[in-house]
Enzyme design. Sequence first.
Site, short mmCIF file in Angstrom:
data_model
loop_
_atom_site.label_atom_id
_atom_site.label_comp_id
_atom_site.label_asym_id
_atom_site.label_seq_id
_atom_site.Cartn_x
_atom_site.Cartn_y
_atom_site.Cartn_z
N THR A 153 0.85 -1.19 0.00
CA THR A 153 0.00 0.00 0.00
C THR A 153 0.89 1.25 0.00
O THR A 153 2.11 1.17 0.06
CB THR A 153 -0.92 0.00 1.23
OG1 THR A 153 -0.11 -0.16 2.42
CG2 THR A 153 -1.92 -1.14 1.16
N TYR A 154 0.26 2.41 -0.06
CA TYR A 154 0.98 3.68 -0.19
C TYR A 154 1.98 3.84 0.94
O TYR A 154 1.67 3.61 2.12
CB TYR A 154 -0.01 4.84 -0.18
CG TYR A 154 0.59 6.16 -0.61
CD1 TYR A 154 1.23 6.29 -1.84
CD2 TYR A 154 0.49 7.27 0.22
CE1 TYR A 154 1.78 7.49 -2.23
CE2 TYR A 154 1.03 8.50 -0.18
CZ TYR A 154 1.68 8.60 -1.40
OH TYR A 154 2.22 9.80 -1.79
N MET A 155 3.21 4.23 0.58
CA MET A 155 4.32 4.19 1.56
C MET A 155 4.56 5.54 2.23
O MET A 155 5.50 5.66 3.03
CB MET A 155 5.61 3.69 0.90
CG MET A 155 6.17 4.56 -0.19
SD MET A 155 5.21 4.37 -1.70
CE MET A 155 5.76 5.82 -2.57
N ARG A 156 3.76 6.55 1.96
CA ARG A 156 3.89 7.82 2.68
C ARG A 156 2.67 7.97 3.58
O ARG A 156 1.63 8.46 3.16
CB ARG A 156 4.02 8.99 1.70
CG ARG A 156 5.32 8.96 0.91
CD ARG A 156 5.47 10.17 -0.02
NE ARG A 156 6.76 10.14 -0.69
CZ ARG A 156 7.00 9.55 -1.86
NH1 ARG A 156 5.99 8.93 -2.48
NH2 ARG A 156 8.19 9.57 -2.41
#
Length: 347
Positions: free
Chosen positions: A123-126
Amino acid sequence: MLSDGKGNEFGARLFRIGERRTATGKDFDPETGQLKTPKKVVALAEPEATELIAKAEAALPWEITEVERKQTRQRPAPPFTTSTMQQAAGSRLSMSPRKAMVVAQQLYEGIDLGNGEREGLITYMRTDSTVLSEKALADAKSYIRKHFGDEYHTGERRYRTKSQSAQEAHEAIRPTEIARDPKTVARYLDKDQLRLYTLIWERAVASQMADAILDKTTVDITAMIAGEEHIFRATGSVIRFDGYLKVAGGVQKDTVLPEMNEGDRIPGATGKKTAGVHVMRLESQQRTTSPPARYTEASLVKKLEEEGIGRPSTYAPTISLIQQREYVIKKGGALVPTFIGMAVVNL
């Protein structure tokens, strides 16, 4: 150092002299190097330690005065946020925050898994969230019970981010499909991609597993020296149920103590094979307090998060920028300030 009489040795550290316990690093003032509470703790100089060894040997046999056995639980850590992922990648994989984000971006954008199409693996890493979706919770439950057994999943664990400034616009960093374990995708990933994916997968799965259960034993051994109690403490720990450690524990060795009971006497070694628990040798170790460690890239990320400086998307660029401008340079894993950096701060 003590022996169980069967060739196995274990240690016991001087814990207390009379009413004062022996000092540890946190008992010293970081500014002056002096004890914060000298009436409550004691630090022995080398001559005193040498003299104490001779007196302690003369005081043999010693007596076991307290044995405490208790069971403790160890909880898994929550799934990764950007900050904790960068810290773990730095400490466990020796990967800089910038490198970790580049590799995470590759895993997020997608990898060809042999069908000609790119599939996002994480999933989105930020993100600054530790929340997992209902689908992820259900998938983790299914995977854990299938591969490890029902006892390794005792219910969904729902985490909440502690930071008040967290926006929680996204989920925690996790595999898009829990069933896609590292072995399944290993042949499609390069070395760094596989290492980081494994780290993320293990953390997400472990976060949903049962507590580890450990049996801990503490034994206090008393030597009467010059009319004053000197307490030596031995500690042992045995994993009773590995729980989440089965996935994310690494290598955790048992420290097994021999059977000991209150009132038992502990003699010294006789020069020949001695049956039962006995003292093998006494030795002193010099310990010195150290100044606070320099920041590493991983610990600086942690500090930025604690101070509320920046967002998950700015940690890696910030650390890269201070090196590009030569405010700091890397020596080993440490970030060392340069004269330029000091001058900028002073200005």
